[in-house]
Design a protein around this motif. Structure first.
Motif, PDB file in Angstrom:
ATOM      1  N   VAL A  61     -79.248  14.088 -19.392  1.00  0.00           N
ATOM      2  CA  VAL A  61     -78.925  14.242 -20.811  1.00  0.00           C
ATOM      3  C   VAL A  61     -77.411  14.173 -21.027  1.00  0.00           C
ATOM      4  O   VAL A  61     -76.646  14.873 -20.383  1.00  0.00           O
ATOM      5  CB  VAL A  61     -79.468  15.573 -21.372  1.00  0.00           C
ATOM      6  N   TYR A  62     -77.041  13.305 -21.937  1.00  0.00           N
ATOM      7  CA  TYR A  62     -75.630  13.146 -22.293  1.00  0.00           C
ATOM      8  C   TYR A  62     -75.469  13.716 -23.692  1.00  0.00           C
ATOM      9  O   TYR A  62     -75.769  13.066 -24.672  1.00  0.00           O
ATOM     10  CB  TYR A  62     -75.279  11.665 -22.260  1.00  0.00           C
ATOM     11  N   SER A  63     -75.051  14.954 -23.759  1.00  0.00           N
ATOM     12  CA  SER A  63     -75.004  15.597 -25.066  1.00  0.00           C
ATOM     13  C   SER A  63     -73.625  15.435 -25.697  1.00  0.00           C
ATOM     14  O   SER A  63     -72.604  15.648 -25.039  1.00  0.00           O
ATOM     15  CB  SER A  63     -75.353  17.077 -24.936  1.00  0.00           C
ATOM     16  N   VAL A  64     -73.628  15.021 -26.926  1.00  0.00           N
ATOM     17  CA  VAL A  64     -72.380  14.859 -27.670  1.00  0.00           C
ATOM     18  C   VAL A  64     -72.437  15.770 -28.885  1.00  0.00           C
ATOM     19  O   VAL A  64     -73.344  15.648 -29.712  1.00  0.00           O
ATOM     20  CB  VAL A  64     -72.201  13.396 -28.139  1.00  0.00           C
ATOM     21  N   LEU A  65     -71.512  16.689 -28.962  1.00  0.00           N
ATOM     22  CA  LEU A  65     -71.445  17.572 -30.126  1.00  0.00           C
ATOM     23  C   LEU A  65     -70.201  17.232 -30.931  1.00  0.00           C
ATOM     24  O   LEU A  65     -69.120  17.077 -30.367  1.00  0.00           O
ATOM     25  CB  LEU A  65     -71.382  19.027 -29.681  1.00  0.00           C
ATOM     26  N   VAL A 126     -68.640   7.861 -33.672  1.00  0.00           N
ATOM     27  CA  VAL A 126     -69.297   8.316 -32.448  1.00  0.00           C
ATOM     28  C   VAL A 126     -70.563   7.491 -32.202  1.00  0.00           C
ATOM     29  O   VAL A 126     -70.799   6.982 -31.102  1.00  0.00           O
ATOM     30  CB  VAL A 126     -69.637   9.821 -32.548  1.00  0.00           C
ATOM     31  N   TYR A 127     -71.341   7.325 -33.244  1.00  0.00           N
ATOM     32  CA  TYR A 127     -72.588   6.551 -33.128  1.00  0.00           C
ATOM     33  C   TYR A 127     -72.276   5.127 -32.685  1.00  0.00           C
ATOM     34  O   TYR A 127     -72.934   4.559 -31.819  1.00  0.00           O
ATOM     35  CB  TYR A 127     -73.305   6.542 -34.478  1.00  0.00           C
ATOM     36  N   ASN A 128     -71.246   4.573 -33.291  1.00  0.00           N
ATOM     37  CA  ASN A 128     -70.851   3.201 -32.992  1.00  0.00           C
ATOM     38  C   ASN A 128     -70.384   3.056 -31.542  1.00  0.00           C
ATOM     39  O   ASN A 128     -70.745   2.103 -30.860  1.00  0.00           O
ATOM     40  CB  ASN A 128     -69.741   2.802 -33.963  1.00  0.00           C
ATOM     41  N   GLU A 129     -69.623   4.031 -31.070  1.00  0.00           N
ATOM     42  CA  GLU A 129     -69.133   3.967 -29.686  1.00  0.00           C
ATOM     43  C   GLU A 129     -70.295   4.007 -28.699  1.00  0.00           C
ATOM     44  O   GLU A 129     -70.316   3.278 -27.713  1.00  0.00           O
ATOM     45  CB  GLU A 129     -68.176   5.133 -29.402  1.00  0.00           C
ATOM     46  N   LEU A 130     -71.270   4.879 -28.986  1.00  0.00           N
ATOM     47  CA  LEU A 130     -72.406   4.998 -28.074  1.00  0.00           C
ATOM     48  C   LEU A 130     -73.242   3.713 -28.098  1.00  0.00           C
ATOM     49  O   LEU A 130     -73.716   3.242 -27.067  1.00  0.00           O
ATOM     50  CB  LEU A 130     -73.258   6.208 -28.461  1.00  0.00           C
TER      51      LEU A 130
END
Lengths: 181, 157
Positions: A61-65, A126-130
């Motif tokens: 899991v790669y969690s991004v907060l 952030v969404y775009n980078e992922l």
């Protein structure tokens, strides 16, 4: 004599079309037409029941907060948004087979969570980078496997690559911090 | 005297206007292609963020637009500066979303309804609270394909 001839001549209108075409082409080249473009997202189905308890290995899991101050916490560490893409790529591909990263790209899950006070701009970035991390991995895989760019592959081949490195992005309900009044 | 008379007799014929219609038509077509009709007046300020992973919206009839932003100067006095959702040509709340989507759905032929996309034009400056509410509402209404409208930028290295 010469004067008389000039008077009688009609202005040649044959080249008018060429001039008009030239203008047309000029405008076609210089005008940028406002297009509707954006980041395409597929939302999960709504269900009233609480989601089933899944036992996930934390290494996958790669969690991004993203908090209300637009700061990032990735897997427990503060991170700059510039480093997010490369970090995510390393996590998903795990080229050195590290213990604390995804077992395989198939198992990798990206999880995003934001506050209600998070700026939309930061969230989308952030969404775009992922998403771009996945796009780059796909492009690299296409190069290795088929020796072609991703967009030159047939649909079936593209699907094959996407099945190998599936994009799994889960978004948690936002926490109620920093709500605008 | 004789010179003068000759001039009068031989007046230059007018410029041929035969190609004028072609030129005018060409201009017309050009503007028809380039002009994007805006059917609704924007009542909120929308300055979309930049992103690199963009998808083009192909079929305009299959797209419905939802705007979120702060009211423009014209509407500031009445509605304040809090971010608002605009559906069609008026402000709305998240509760109006299902009806709005249903209305748009009715205008789309039955076979194409599963490929309807909601284009969300959201201002840079808005916080995720209202966006989250909108997303929940869209999910409840079964509209799962969405497109966060954004401007093109290069990928970060």
């Amino acid at each position: 004599m010469a004067k008389k001839n000039r008077m009688a001549n009609e202005i040649n209108a044959g080249s008018m079309a060429d001039i008009a075409f030239l203008l047309l082409i000029f405008f076609l080249v210089t005008t940028t037409i406002a297009e509707d473009k954006g980041v395409l997202v597929k939302l999960p189905q709504w269900s009233e029941e609480p989601p089933p308890e899944l036992k996930l290995n934390t290494r996958n899991v790669y969690s991004v907060l993203v908090n209300a101050q637009n700061q990032l916490l990735v897997r427990g560490d503060v991170m700059d948004i510039k480093d997010l893409k490369n970090n995510a790529k390393i996590f998903i591909a795990n080229p050195q087979k590290l213990e604390n990263m995804a077992e395989s790209p198939k198992n990798a899950i990206i999880s995003i969570k934001n506050d209600r006070g998070t700026k939309y701009q930061t969230y989308l970035e952030v969404y775009n980078e992922l998403k771009s991390a996945y796009n780059e991995l796909w492009e690299e895989a296409a190069m290795v496997k088929f020796g072609k760019n991703l967009d030159q592959l047939s649909n079936a081949q593209q699907q094959e690559i996407r099945n190998e490195i599936p994009l799994v992005l889960s978004e948690a309900e936002p926490t109620k911090f920093g709500e605008e009044k | 005297m004789s010179k003068f008379k000759k001039k009068q007799g031989n007046t230059t014929p007018g410029i041929s206007t035969a190609s004028l219609p072609d030129i005018v038509f060409m201009l017309l077509f050009f503007f028809m292609v380039v002009t994007k009709m805006r059917d609704t007046e924007l009542m909120v300020k929308v300055n979309t963020p930049q992103a690199s992973e963009l998808t083009k919206l192909e079929k305009k009839t299959l797209v419905n637009f939802i705007f979120i932003g702060r009211p423009t100067d014209k509407f500031k006095a009445k509605f304040g500066t809090k971010p608002q959702i605009q559906l069609g040509d008026k402000y709305a709340s998240v509760d109006d979303i299902p009806l709005f989507l249903a209305k748009h759905k009715a205008s789309v032929p039955e076979g194409q309804r599963q490929s309807i996309i909601s284009s969300l034009k959201i201002d840079n400056d808005v916080t995720m609270g209202i966006v989250g509410d909108l997303k929940t509402s869209l999910r409840k209404a079964g509209q799962l394909k969405i497109n966060y409208s954004a401007k093109k930028r290069e990928r970060t290295k």
